[in-house]
Design a protein around this motif. Structure first.
Motif, PDB file in Angstrom:
ATOM      1  N   TRP A   1      -4.150   0.159  -4.209  1.00 43.72           N
ATOM      2  CA  TRP A   1      -3.829   0.736  -2.948  1.00 43.72           C
ATOM      3  C   TRP A   1      -4.716   0.624  -2.089  1.00 43.72           C
ATOM      4  CZ3 TRP A   1      -3.109   6.900  -2.993  1.00 43.72           C
ATOM      5  CH2 TRP A   1      -2.676   7.315  -1.909  1.00 43.72           C
TER       6      TRP A   1
ATOM      7  N   ALA B   1       0.840  -1.133  -0.023  1.00 37.77           N
ATOM      8  CA  ALA B   1       0.127  -0.014   0.043  1.00 37.77           C
ATOM      9  C   ALA B   1       0.746   1.059   0.129  1.00 37.77           C
ATOM     10  CB  ALA B   1      -0.913  -0.111   1.216  1.00 37.77           C
TER      11      ALA B   1
ATOM     12  N   ALA C   1       2.174   1.779  -3.585  1.00 41.07           N
ATOM     13  CA  ALA C   1       1.058   2.300  -4.322  1.00 41.07           C
ATOM     14  C   ALA C   1       1.036   3.659  -4.084  1.00 41.07           C
ATOM     15  CB  ALA C   1      -0.026   1.588  -4.319  1.00 41.07           C
ATOM     16  N   ALA C   2       1.016   4.146  -2.791  1.00 37.45           N
ATOM     17  CA  ALA C   2       1.076   5.455  -2.480  1.00 37.45           C
ATOM     18  C   ALA C   2       2.094   6.412  -3.234  1.00 37.45           C
ATOM     19  CB  ALA C   2       0.918   5.659  -1.050  1.00 37.45           C
TER      20      ALA C   2
END
Length: 157
Positions: free
Chosen positions: A130, A2, A5-6
């Protein structure tokens, strides 16, 4: 994942804010530049995504244990649901456009026809990834870490 992805979402927002149009989902030349709208859309969203990466890391790193677990997980689950739904909604709309069930408004038809618009598929897939990974991380944090008010008793006691 995550957090990755951020950061993958944040990085292009910073280079778009710097005037570099690579991977922009549409006609970069007609996008706003030098306005508050551009500052919020590029720099602001990039900063928000960096904070999102820090929040995602807080779910899995030892230093994140200092933060209130339920609050962190509630915020993460809410963000997870929002980002996942946002991404899936884009794909549902793309399907409806391709199937001829809906038609773009004249103001958006040229933007939707731009070859760079295909980057939207990548960016919205990133939202889905995400969102799902953030939800998994928050769920795992809730499941694996006992709450502070739980009493631990030895087996057989």
């Amino acid at each position: 994942m995550a957090a990755g992805a951020a950061i993958a979402y944040a990085a292009p927002h910073f280079w778009w804010g710097a005037g570099i149009g690579a991977t922009f989902p549409g006609d970069f030349a007609s996008a706003p530049h030098g306005t508050w709208e551009a500052a919020i859309g590029y720099w602001g969203m990039g900063v928000v995504a960096v904070f999102g990466a820090v929040g995602a890391l807080a779910l899995v790193q030892p230093w994140g244990r200092r933060l209130p677990r339920r609050t962190l997980c509630a915020v993460s689950m809410t963000a997870s649901a929002g980002m996942t739904l946002w991404g899936f909604t884009y794909f549902a709309l793309q399907y409806l456009l391709a199937a001829g069930r809906v038609v773009s408004a004249p103001a958006f038809a040229a933007k939707d026809a731009d070859p760079q618009a295909a980057w939207g598929l990548f960016w919205y897939a990133l939202f889905v990834l995400w969102g799902l990974m953030l939800g998994v991380a928050a769920w795992n944090r809730l499941r694996t870490e006992p709450s502070r008010n739980q009493v631990h008793r030895p087996v057989g006691a």
